[in-house]
Design a protein around this motif. Sequence first.
Motif, PDB file in Angstrom:
ATOM      1  N   UNK A   1       6.134  -4.523  -3.513  1.00 61.14           N
ATOM      2  CA  UNK A   1       6.078  -4.216  -4.934  1.00 61.14           C
ATOM      3  C   UNK A   1       4.782  -4.788  -5.487  1.00 61.14           C
ATOM      4  N   UNK A   2       3.931  -3.917  -6.023  1.00 62.87           N
ATOM      5  CA  UNK A   2       2.639  -4.313  -6.583  1.00 62.87           C
ATOM      6  C   UNK A   2       2.698  -4.119  -8.090  1.00 62.87           C
ATOM      7  N   UNK A   3       2.269  -5.149  -8.851  1.00 57.80           N
ATOM      8  CA  UNK A   3       2.310  -5.053 -10.310  1.00 57.80           C
ATOM      9  C   UNK A   3       0.976  -5.486 -10.909  1.00 57.80           C
ATOM     10  N   UNK A   4       0.519  -4.736 -11.903  1.00 60.06           N
ATOM     11  CA  UNK A   4      -0.641  -5.116 -12.712  1.00 60.06           C
ATOM     12  C   UNK A   4      -0.441  -4.498 -14.077  1.00 60.06           C
ATOM     13  N   UNK A   5      -0.723  -5.285 -15.145  1.00 69.58           N
ATOM     14  CA  UNK A   5      -0.408  -4.807 -16.484  1.00 69.58           C
ATOM     15  C   UNK A   5       1.061  -4.442 -16.548  1.00 69.58           C
ATOM     16  N   UNK A   6       1.363  -3.250 -17.051  1.00 71.13           N
ATOM     17  CA  UNK A   6       2.749  -2.774 -17.080  1.00 71.13           C
ATOM     18  C   UNK A   6       3.049  -1.797 -15.946  1.00 71.13           C
ATOM     19  N   UNK A   7       2.099  -1.619 -15.049  1.00 73.60           N
ATOM     20  CA  UNK A   7       2.301  -0.733 -13.906  1.00 73.60           C
ATOM     21  C   UNK A   7       3.074  -1.433 -12.802  1.00 73.60           C
ATOM     22  N   UNK A   8       3.951  -0.678 -12.164  1.00 75.60           N
ATOM     23  CA  UNK A   8       4.614  -1.122 -10.949  1.00 75.60           C
ATOM     24  C   UNK A   8       4.387  -0.054  -9.890  1.00 75.60           C
ATOM     25  N   UNK A   9       4.016  -0.496  -8.700  1.00 79.01           N
ATOM     26  CA  UNK A   9       3.817   0.418  -7.575  1.00 79.01           C
ATOM     27  C   UNK A   9       4.674  -0.071  -6.415  1.00 79.01           C
ATOM     28  N   UNK A  10       5.496   0.800  -5.903  1.00 79.76           N
ATOM     29  CA  UNK A  10       6.252   0.496  -4.701  1.00 79.76           C
ATOM     30  C   UNK A  10       5.516   1.157  -3.535  1.00 79.76           C
ATOM     31  N   UNK A  11       5.068   0.353  -2.572  1.00 77.02           N
ATOM     32  CA  UNK A  11       4.332   0.872  -1.416  1.00 77.02           C
ATOM     33  C   UNK A  11       5.191   0.679  -0.175  1.00 77.02           C
ATOM     34  N   UNK A  12       5.526   1.784   0.470  1.00 79.75           N
ATOM     35  CA  UNK A  12       6.358   1.751   1.675  1.00 79.75           C
ATOM     36  C   UNK A  12       5.553   2.369   2.815  1.00 79.75           C
ATOM     37  N   UNK A  13       5.439   1.619   3.916  1.00 82.52           N
ATOM     38  CA  UNK A  13       4.685   2.100   5.077  1.00 82.52           C
ATOM     39  C   UNK A  13       5.635   2.702   6.100  1.00 82.52           C
ATOM     40  N   UNK A  14       5.370   3.962   6.448  1.00 85.28           N
ATOM     41  CA  UNK A  14       6.113   4.679   7.491  1.00 85.28           C
ATOM     42  C   UNK A  14       5.230   4.690   8.740  1.00 85.28           C
ATOM     43  N   UNK A  15       5.689   4.026   9.783  1.00 84.66           N
ATOM     44  CA  UNK A  15       4.856   3.825  10.973  1.00 84.66           C
ATOM     45  C   UNK A  15       4.539   5.131  11.677  1.00 84.66           C
ATOM     46  N   UNK A  16       3.378   5.156  12.331  1.00 82.17           N
ATOM     47  CA  UNK A  16       2.953   6.303  13.123  1.00 82.17           C
ATOM     48  C   UNK A  16       2.156   5.846  14.318  1.00 82.17           C
ATOM     49  N   UNK A  17       1.714   6.794  15.136  1.00 80.64           N
ATOM     50  CA  UNK A  17       0.994   6.480  16.367  1.00 80.64           C
ATOM     51  C   UNK A  17      -0.517   6.647  16.237  1.00 80.64           C
ATOM     52  N   UNK A  18      -0.956   7.281  15.167  1.00 80.50           N
ATOM     53  CA  UNK A  18      -2.373   7.593  15.016  1.00 80.50           C
ATOM     54  C   UNK A  18      -3.208   6.330  14.867  1.00 80.50           C
ATOM     55  N   UNK A  19      -4.446   6.390  15.349  1.00 77.96           N
ATOM     56  CA  UNK A  19      -5.337   5.239  15.283  1.00 77.96           C
ATOM     57  C   UNK A  19      -6.512   5.451  14.343  1.00 77.96           C
ATOM     58  N   UNK A  20      -6.870   6.701  14.067  1.00 80.73           N
ATOM     59  CA  UNK A  20      -8.088   6.969  13.302  1.00 80.73           C
ATOM     60  C   UNK A  20      -7.835   7.413  11.871  1.00 80.73           C
ATOM     61  N   UNK A  21      -6.602   7.792  11.553  1.00 80.40           N
ATOM     62  CA  UNK A  21      -6.324   8.284  10.207  1.00 80.40           C
ATOM     63  C   UNK A  21      -4.875   8.026   9.833  1.00 80.40           C
ATOM     64  N   UNK A  22      -4.599   8.176   8.544  1.00 83.17           N
ATOM     65  CA  UNK A  22      -3.242   8.010   8.023  1.00 83.17           C
ATOM     66  C   UNK A  22      -3.077   8.917   6.815  1.00 83.17           C
ATOM     67  N   UNK A  23      -1.855   9.046   6.346  1.00 84.37           N
ATOM     68  CA  UNK A  23      -1.556   9.877   5.184  1.00 84.37           C
ATOM     69  C   UNK A  23      -1.103   9.013   4.024  1.00 84.37           C
ATOM     70  N   UNK A  24      -1.278   9.544   2.825  1.00 89.68           N
ATOM     71  CA  UNK A  24      -0.770   8.910   1.609  1.00 89.68           C
ATOM     72  C   UNK A  24       0.020   9.951   0.841  1.00 89.68           C
ATOM     73  N   UNK A  25       1.226   9.587   0.437  1.00 90.52           N
ATOM     74  CA  UNK A  25       2.050  10.451  -0.411  1.00 90.52           C
ATOM     75  C   UNK A  25       2.334   9.711  -1.706  1.00 90.52           C
ATOM     76  N   UNK A  26       1.958  10.325  -2.833  1.00 91.77           N
ATOM     77  CA  UNK A  26       2.137   9.714  -4.146  1.00 91.77           C
ATOM     78  C   UNK A  26       3.354  10.292  -4.840  1.00 91.77           C
ATOM     79  N   UNK A  27       4.026   9.455  -5.609  1.00 92.01           N
ATOM     80  CA  UNK A  27       5.187   9.911  -6.357  1.00 92.01           C
ATOM     81  C   UNK A  27       5.314   9.074  -7.621  1.00 92.01           C
ATOM     82  N   UNK A  28       6.143   9.528  -8.555  1.00 93.86           N
ATOM     83  CA  UNK A  28       6.401   8.821  -9.803  1.00 93.86           C
ATOM     84  C   UNK A  28       7.889   8.510  -9.871  1.00 93.86           C
ATOM     85  N   UNK A  29       8.226   7.275 -10.184  1.00 91.37           N
ATOM     86  CA  UNK A  29       9.619   6.845 -10.281  1.00 91.37           C
ATOM     87  C   UNK A  29      10.105   6.927 -11.718  1.00 91.37           C
ATOM     88  N   UNK A  30      11.374   7.218 -11.896  1.00 89.33           N
ATOM     89  CA  UNK A  30      11.935   7.310 -13.239  1.00 89.33           C
ATOM     90  C   UNK A  30      12.406   5.962 -13.767  1.00 89.33           C
TER      91      UNK A  30
END
Length: 198
Positions: free
Chosen positions: A118-147
């Motif tokens: 859980x990352x917080x700054x100002x009134x922002x909250x960000x939940x960052x969850x890492x889904x493991x993978x096998x790749x070594x040179x790249x990764x993906x990011x999926x953004x979403x908004x929580x209610x």
Amino acid sequence: MNVSETMETEEDLLTCLHIKFYHPEQHTKGFYSLLHPGNRSKHSADEPLRLGRDAQVCTFSLVDRRVSRKQLALYAYRTADSPDMLFTLQNLSQIAKMYVNSSALDFLERVDLPSKALVRFGQYEMLIVREAGEAKASFEVELDVLSAPPSRETCACESDTVPVMDTGSQLTPKPEIQDPLETDETEDCHSLNTPPCM
């Protein structure tokens, strides 16, 4: 649809960072108009991901003048004793403290991210969850908004790394610093409730 299936890659499975945002005014403000929530994007592991107000230098931008031009950066790394791609977070804001779970980060300080943070700054909250993978040179990011604020549901992930104080409340105390305004040099700083210009 699995986006990694549509990308040209020799790697089997990409690590994915699920980054979920919450701000109490998000329904009335267009904070996330440049983020394109719901989309996955692929990133090179040797380049940092930056989040901030400046769309020219940041990978992801928030449309909010209270956010620093460069608020934070995420760096991918690997260790010799683990096959997983790991991440560290650095606070790039000279104005606001940042909180990762219960740890406070000042300007340029870094912390290794657990698989759920859980990352917080100002009134922002960000939940960052890492889904493991096998790749070594790249990764993906999926953004979403929580209610709802993720701090209500992440007490377990905070207690994994930091002892919980016996205060009668299950929630971590809110940061004392709220909504700092980062000003441009051309603006009248006295009108923005900030200390006088030096």
